[in-house]
Design a protein around this motif. Sequence first.
Motif, mmCIF file in Angstrom:
data_model
loop_
_atom_site.group_PDB
_atom_site.id
_atom_site.type_symbol
_atom_site.label_atom_id
_atom_site.label_comp_id
_atom_site.label_asym_id
_atom_site.label_seq_id
_atom_site.Cartn_x
_atom_site.Cartn_y
_atom_site.Cartn_z
ATOM 1 N N LYS A 244 9.024 69.790 102.931
ATOM 2 C CA LYS A 244 10.091 69.998 103.319
ATOM 3 C C LYS A 244 10.295 68.368 104.388
ATOM 4 N N LYS B 69 8.998 66.024 96.500
ATOM 5 C CA LYS B 69 8.101 67.160 95.827
ATOM 6 C C LYS B 69 6.952 67.423 95.765
ATOM 7 N N THR C 50 5.393 76.445 92.845
ATOM 8 C CA THR C 50 6.406 76.039 94.107
ATOM 9 C C THR C 50 5.741 75.819 95.677
ATOM 10 N N ALA D 98 10.632 67.665 86.576
ATOM 11 C CA ALA D 98 11.342 68.518 87.742
ATOM 12 C C ALA D 98 11.651 67.308 88.751
ATOM 13 N N ASP E 177 15.393 66.860 89.252
ATOM 14 C CA ASP E 177 15.005 66.820 90.884
ATOM 15 C C ASP E 177 15.533 68.121 90.874
ATOM 16 N N GLU F 125 5.541 76.913 98.108
ATOM 17 C CA GLU F 125 5.364 77.852 99.627
ATOM 18 C C GLU F 125 5.303 78.939 98.427
ATOM 19 N N GLU G 132 13.659 72.705 91.172
ATOM 20 C CA GLU G 132 12.835 72.541 91.337
ATOM 21 C C GLU G 132 11.213 73.442 90.880
ATOM 22 N N THR H 276 3.863 70.049 94.147
ATOM 23 C CA THR H 276 3.012 71.102 93.830
ATOM 24 C C THR H 276 1.331 71.571 93.706
#
Length: 360
Positions: free
Chosen positions: A117, A122, A333, A323, A327, A335, A329, A124
């Motif tokens: 963040k 990115k 992810t 991705a 751009d 999260e 997701e 993954t």
Amino acid sequence: MSKVYRIGIIGCGGIANGKHMPALKNQPNAEMVAFCDIIEERAHEAASKFGAPGAKVYSDYKQLLADTTLDIVHICTPNDSHADITIDALESGKHVMCEKPMAKTAADARRMVEAAKRTGKKLTIGYQNRFRADSQYLKKVCEEGELGEIYYAKAHAIRRRAVPTWGVFLDEEKQGGGPLIDIGTHALDLTLWMMDNYKPKAVLGTAFHKLSKKANAANAWGSWDPEKFTVEDSAFGMITMQNGATIVLESSWAINMLQTGEAKTTLCGTEGGADMWDGLRINGEKHSRLFMNEIQLDAKGVDFYEGNGESPADLEARLWLEAIDKDLEPVVTPEQACVVSEILEAIYESSRTGKAVYFE
């Protein structure tokens, strides 16, 4: 995609050679230009086999990250190093794919989410079982509501006697655990993804060291050394979610059980159910009768996802690059992967304390 992405590989061992590097080699918009391993000979071998002309070799990953021309880094190192290398890579301006599990600890996984963040890059995690044909099909079934509300599920990762005896798999300090964090993580990720439910409430778990101390044991890769087997041989957990849904997770490298299978899920919903034990099977009730459909996923069927014939690893690599290019997701992810790590850690903690672990 017009751009060709310059990629560095950190860790040139089994998973890099078995999945990451062959899959990236098959992508027309990717070139591997840097390789790093603490055993420099392995990095040279990888560069020779998979590298672009003039690919560089390193034994220190920080030297690789200093290359400002790199766009992406794939991290294929032991679990205890995932977080630090990932955060360093993100902060050096690279997008990152890190092998599963996300990290050795949940705290480290959360640090990785925060770094992604903060940097805007990115991130993954390598949960390639999402990209199998049966998983892709079942995900669409779930998304379209054919199973209704999925309120009970099982995550399966059972080997009867298949303990990995190489590398650091048996080293709790390096890995953080055994079959639960190694293969149970895939089954749990798959199950949570199908349910689209990432809000755990409580976990009760048990990890066993029952067969690990046996000498001269039957094993797919030869007998293990009981003195070096410091992780569990099997582990089990019951996870309740905030909405009341319940998941049972079972994992083992060695257990006296005949029904075995890895990265499988069983789903029970209000409108139907599904399992992966004998191919992909969907069950339910229609016109006051029960039914069970076996989904045909081989070449005699139809294309269930774009690019029929792609291996799961190739599809994972292609969608990861898309991705970045568009751009979007990532399919996995950070999260989502962080929740997997939090649940796995809670199972280990519950086993140690004999108490349930509650999430805020």
